[in-house]
Design a protein around this motif. Structure first.
Motif, PDB file in Angstrom:
ATOM      1  N   GLY A   1      21.804 -17.637 -55.412  1.00 24.65           N
ATOM      2  CA  GLY A   1      22.158 -18.956 -54.885  1.00 24.65           C
ATOM      3  C   GLY A   1      23.411 -18.924 -54.033  1.00 24.65           C
ATOM      4  O   GLY A   1      23.477 -19.542 -52.959  1.00 24.65           O
ATOM      5  N   LEU A   2      24.425 -18.202 -54.500  1.00 24.32           N
ATOM      6  CA  LEU A   2      25.673 -18.110 -53.746  1.00 24.32           C
ATOM      7  C   LEU A   2      25.489 -17.326 -52.454  1.00 24.32           C
ATOM      8  O   LEU A   2      26.062 -17.677 -51.412  1.00 24.32           O
ATOM      9  CB  LEU A   2      26.753 -17.448 -54.611  1.00 24.32           C
ATOM     10  CG  LEU A   2      27.323 -18.328 -55.729  1.00 24.32           C
ATOM     11  CD1 LEU A   2      28.155 -17.497 -56.698  1.00 24.32           C
ATOM     12  CD2 LEU A   2      28.180 -19.454 -55.134  1.00 24.32           C
ATOM     13  N   TYR A   3      24.685 -16.261 -52.491  1.00 24.31           N
ATOM     14  CA  TYR A   3      24.436 -15.490 -51.274  1.00 24.31           C
ATOM     15  C   TYR A   3      23.704 -16.342 -50.226  1.00 24.31           C
ATOM     16  O   TYR A   3      24.017 -16.282 -49.037  1.00 24.31           O
ATOM     17  CB  TYR A   3      23.626 -14.237 -51.594  1.00 24.31           C
ATOM     18  CG  TYR A   3      24.463 -13.096 -52.138  1.00 24.31           C
ATOM     19  CD1 TYR A   3      25.734 -12.842 -51.645  1.00 24.31           C
ATOM     20  CD2 TYR A   3      23.973 -12.269 -53.151  1.00 24.31           C
ATOM     21  CE1 TYR A   3      26.497 -11.807 -52.143  1.00 24.31           C
ATOM     22  CE2 TYR A   3      24.735 -11.222 -53.650  1.00 24.31           C
ATOM     23  CZ  TYR A   3      25.992 -10.989 -53.150  1.00 24.31           C
ATOM     24  OH  TYR A   3      26.759  -9.958 -53.632  1.00 24.31           O
ATOM     25  N   VAL A   4      22.732 -17.124 -50.660  1.00 26.82           N
ATOM     26  CA  VAL A   4      22.009 -18.002 -49.735  1.00 26.82           C
ATOM     27  C   VAL A   4      22.957 -19.065 -49.169  1.00 26.82           C
ATOM     28  O   VAL A   4      22.917 -19.387 -47.967  1.00 26.82           O
ATOM     29  CB  VAL A   4      20.812 -18.660 -50.439  1.00 26.82           C
ATOM     30  CG1 VAL A   4      20.187 -19.750 -49.551  1.00 26.82           C
ATOM     31  CG2 VAL A   4      19.760 -17.624 -50.799  1.00 26.82           C
ATOM     32  N   LEU A   5      23.834 -19.604 -50.013  1.00 29.53           N
ATOM     33  CA  LEU A   5      24.791 -20.624 -49.579  1.00 29.53           C
ATOM     34  C   LEU A   5      25.720 -20.087 -48.500  1.00 29.53           C
ATOM     35  O   LEU A   5      25.892 -20.722 -47.439  1.00 29.53           O
ATOM     36  CB  LEU A   5      25.606 -21.122 -50.778  1.00 29.53           C
ATOM     37  CG  LEU A   5      26.797 -22.039 -50.439  1.00 29.53           C
ATOM     38  CD1 LEU A   5      26.306 -23.334 -49.811  1.00 29.53           C
ATOM     39  CD2 LEU A   5      27.638 -22.312 -51.686  1.00 29.53           C
TER      40      LEU A   5
ATOM     41  N   LEU B   1      23.280  -5.653 -55.144  1.00 28.26           N
ATOM     42  CA  LEU B   1      22.346  -6.662 -54.659  1.00 28.26           C
ATOM     43  C   LEU B   1      22.826  -7.239 -53.332  1.00 28.26           C
ATOM     44  O   LEU B   1      22.050  -7.427 -52.394  1.00 28.26           O
ATOM     45  CB  LEU B   1      22.205  -7.770 -55.703  1.00 28.26           C
ATOM     46  CG  LEU B   1      21.061  -8.770 -55.511  1.00 28.26           C
ATOM     47  CD1 LEU B   1      19.719  -8.061 -55.546  1.00 28.26           C
ATOM     48  CD2 LEU B   1      21.130  -9.853 -56.582  1.00 28.26           C
ATOM     49  N   GLY B   2      24.127  -7.483 -53.249  1.00 25.15           N
ATOM     50  CA  GLY B   2      24.696  -8.039 -52.025  1.00 25.15           C
ATOM     51  C   GLY B   2      24.601  -7.109 -50.840  1.00 25.15           C
ATOM     52  O   GLY B   2      24.457  -7.549 -49.692  1.00 25.15           O
TER      53      GLY B   2
ATOM     54  N   LEU C   1      32.212  -9.543 -51.572  1.00 25.06           N
ATOM     55  CA  LEU C   1      33.421  -9.564 -52.410  1.00 25.06           C
ATOM     56  C   LEU C   1      33.701 -10.968 -52.937  1.00 25.06           C
ATOM     57  O   LEU C   1      34.109 -11.142 -54.090  1.00 25.06           O
ATOM     58  CB  LEU C   1      34.617  -9.060 -51.597  1.00 25.06           C
ATOM     59  CG  LEU C   1      34.522  -7.626 -51.053  1.00 25.06           C
ATOM     60  CD1 LEU C   1      35.697  -7.327 -50.131  1.00 25.06           C
ATOM     61  CD2 LEU C   1      34.464  -6.607 -52.188  1.00 25.06           C
ATOM     62  N   ILE C   2      33.489 -11.978 -52.084  1.00 23.81           N
ATOM     63  CA  ILE C   2      33.731 -13.364 -52.489  1.00 23.81           C
ATOM     64  C   ILE C   2      32.752 -13.793 -53.574  1.00 23.81           C
ATOM     65  O   ILE C   2      33.132 -14.361 -54.607  1.00 23.81           O
ATOM     66  CB  ILE C   2      33.628 -14.301 -51.271  1.00 23.81           C
ATOM     67  CG1 ILE C   2      34.779 -14.058 -50.286  1.00 23.81           C
ATOM     68  CG2 ILE C   2      33.596 -15.759 -51.713  1.00 23.81           C
ATOM     69  CD1 ILE C   2      36.134 -14.476 -50.784  1.00 23.81           C
ATOM     70  N   VAL C   3      31.469 -13.528 -53.341  1.00 27.41           N
ATOM     71  CA  VAL C   3      30.441 -13.929 -54.311  1.00 27.41           C
ATOM     72  C   VAL C   3      30.649 -13.212 -55.642  1.00 27.41           C
ATOM     73  O   VAL C   3      30.506 -13.813 -56.716  1.00 27.41           O
ATOM     74  CB  VAL C   3      29.033 -13.644 -53.749  1.00 27.41           C
ATOM     75  CG1 VAL C   3      27.969 -13.821 -54.841  1.00 27.41           C
ATOM     76  CG2 VAL C   3      28.730 -14.565 -52.577  1.00 27.41           C
ATOM     77  N   THR C   4      31.006 -11.932 -55.582  1.00 26.47           N
ATOM     78  CA  THR C   4      31.251 -11.173 -56.812  1.00 26.47           C
ATOM     79  C   THR C   4      32.383 -11.785 -57.621  1.00 26.47           C
ATOM     80  O   THR C   4      32.309 -11.882 -58.856  1.00 26.47           O
ATOM     81  CB  THR C   4      31.578  -9.701 -56.482  1.00 26.47           C
ATOM     82  OG1 THR C   4      30.519  -9.150 -55.705  1.00 26.47           O
ATOM     83  CG2 THR C   4      31.740  -8.884 -57.750  1.00 26.47           C
ATOM     84  N   LYS C   5      33.433 -12.201 -56.952  1.00 23.48           N
ATOM     85  CA  LYS C   5      34.568 -12.824 -57.639  1.00 23.48           C
ATOM     86  C   LYS C   5      34.166 -14.151 -58.280  1.00 23.48           C
ATOM     87  O   LYS C   5      34.560 -14.451 -59.416  1.00 23.48           O
ATOM     88  CB  LYS C   5      35.718 -13.050 -56.654  1.00 23.48           C
ATOM     89  CG  LYS C   5      37.004 -13.543 -57.305  1.00 23.48           C
ATOM     90  CD  LYS C   5      37.582 -12.504 -58.252  1.00 23.48           C
ATOM     91  CE  LYS C   5      38.938 -12.935 -58.791  1.00 23.48           C
ATOM     92  NZ  LYS C   5      39.490 -11.952 -59.764  1.00 23.48           N
TER      93      LYS C   5
END
Length: 403
Positions: free
Chosen positions: A81-85, A295-296, A390-394
């Motif tokens: 969801g965050l990656y799509v956003l 995954l990212g 890096l942002i999504v992972t955090k």
């Protein structure tokens, strides 16, 4: 911790020197810069050598560490969801920038050809989905088919959750050791970063030339401007919104990964560095990093999505075609959807551009004009891809820690 900070500060300083010296070397000694390409290529090969075993082992260990299907489902949905956003926000920024500046409307484009365009098979959603499933996992491993490897690793990890504790412990010990060994090898390769960056940058400058960039300066400036805006404004805002932590402090701590991505132009090659700096400098749990980052590296393509959006609209302007609001919405949906299918390798986005141009009915031949600067922009957009990872992972890590 202080020793680690000093180590990464020294590496970053040397990498910056490597970039500057590489640019100068490529400008003033182009013949020598072209001949020393092997050094940079060897550096990238060393990094890619680690990717397949590291991705497979890391994802497997991360899933076993989650302990349950419910936990996996929760983390997986948040991650996707965050990656799509973030990708959707990158596309929105790119389309908005092109609607403001309208570059490409008065550029001569006569006599352009692009031979590769006619050899590509038409896009099929069915084929894209089937391409995620490995018919032979050993072939996928040998060819480095990242999405297929990730799918198999996830299924293998989920199946292992149903094993008896003794069997799970054996598998967990084995793949944990493999992951740690790969990360240790990554530490050794990272020591070569300044030399590798110098070689790669000098070769690109010598091969492409500064004049090419100046000839398309408006297009290059818009692409880089969108990338900088998304990387320094949008992504930090997303991190701040979900976690309330200082995004710029965090990005400063893990800055080595985007710098590495810029020099290699490959999310996959940067993965070992990303995993190391997020754990040691970003204070991210290893289980989270081992699941979200691999995954990212395959499905998170903010920079690529922004670049494709600008490039397609630029080509539309070159061709004298005005895309309606509906066309732009279709472009945004298509780019976000196809970004999952972009391989984590240099310049793979050119294939996606052909697919999008064909879907919108735009002339593929016009790609010839922008291919000249693709390598330079590839470095920039890959750096943004990794920054998004890096942002999504955090964010995911903070969600997990709250639980």
């Amino acid at each position: 911790m202080i020793k680690k900070i000093k180590k990464y500060a020294t590496t970053n300083t040397l990498v910056i020197f490597g970039i500057v010296l590489g640019v100068l070397f490529g400008i003033f000694f182009p013949e020598l810069a072209l001949k020393q390409k092997m050094i940079g290529t060897a550096f990238v090969y060393f990094l890619k050598m680690l990717v397949v075993p590291l991705v497979f082992a890391s994802i497997f260990v991360a899933i076993l560490g989650l302990g349950s299907i419910e936990h996996l489902k929760r983390m997986g949905l948040k991650t996707i969801g965050l990656y799509v956003l973030t990708t959707a926000l990158a596309v929105t920024a790119a389309i908005t920038a092109m609607d403001i500046f309208h570059i490409g409307k008065h550029v001569s484009s006569s006599g352009l050809t692009y031979e590769k365009a006619t050899t590509l098979a038409p896009f099929s959603f069915e084929n894209m989905i089937l391409s995620f499933i490995p018919s032979n996992i050993f072939h996928a491993l040998s060819e480095g088919q990242m999405m297929q490897i990730i799918v198999f690793a996830i299924l293998f990890g989920v199946a292992s959750l149903y094993l008896v504790p003794k069997q799970k412990e054996v598998l967990n010990t084995l793949f944990t050791a493999i992951s740690e060994a790969m990360l240790k090898m990554a530490e050794w390769v990272i020591l070569l970063t300044p030399v590798g960056v110098f070689s790669l940058i000098s070769y690109v400058i010598a091969e492409q030339g500064i004049d090419v960039i100046f000839g398309l300066y408006k297009y290059v400036l818009v692409v880089i401007g969108v990338i900088i805006f998304h990387g320094l404004v949008t992504l930090p805002a997303v991190l701040r919104f979900f976690t309330k932590i200082n995004p710029y402090s965090y990005l400063s701590d893990v800055r080595e990964a985007p710098i590495m991505a810029f020099s290699t132009a490959s999310s996959a090659a940067t993965l070992p560095v990303s995993m190391r700096v997020t754990e040691e400098m970003g204070s991210i749990d290893k289980k989270t990093a081992s699941f979200v980052l691999p995954l990212g590296a395959t499905v998170s393509m903010d920079g690529t999505a922004a670049y494709l959006s600008v490039a397609v609209l630029y080509i539309a302007n070159l061709a004298g075609v005005t895309l309606s609001l509906g066309d732009q919405i279709l472009l945004a949906i298509t780019v976000v959807s196809l970004s999952v299918g972009v391989a984590a390798l240099p310049s793979a986005s050119l294939v996606m551009m052909v697919i999008i141009l064909n879907q919108l009915g735009l002339p593929v031949e016009y790609m010839a004009l922008i291919v000249a600067v693709d390598r330079i922009l590839d470095m920039c957009r890959t750096s943004l891809n990794v920054t998004s990872d890096l942002i999504v992972t955090k964010i995911v890590d903070e969600f997990e820690k709250r639980r």
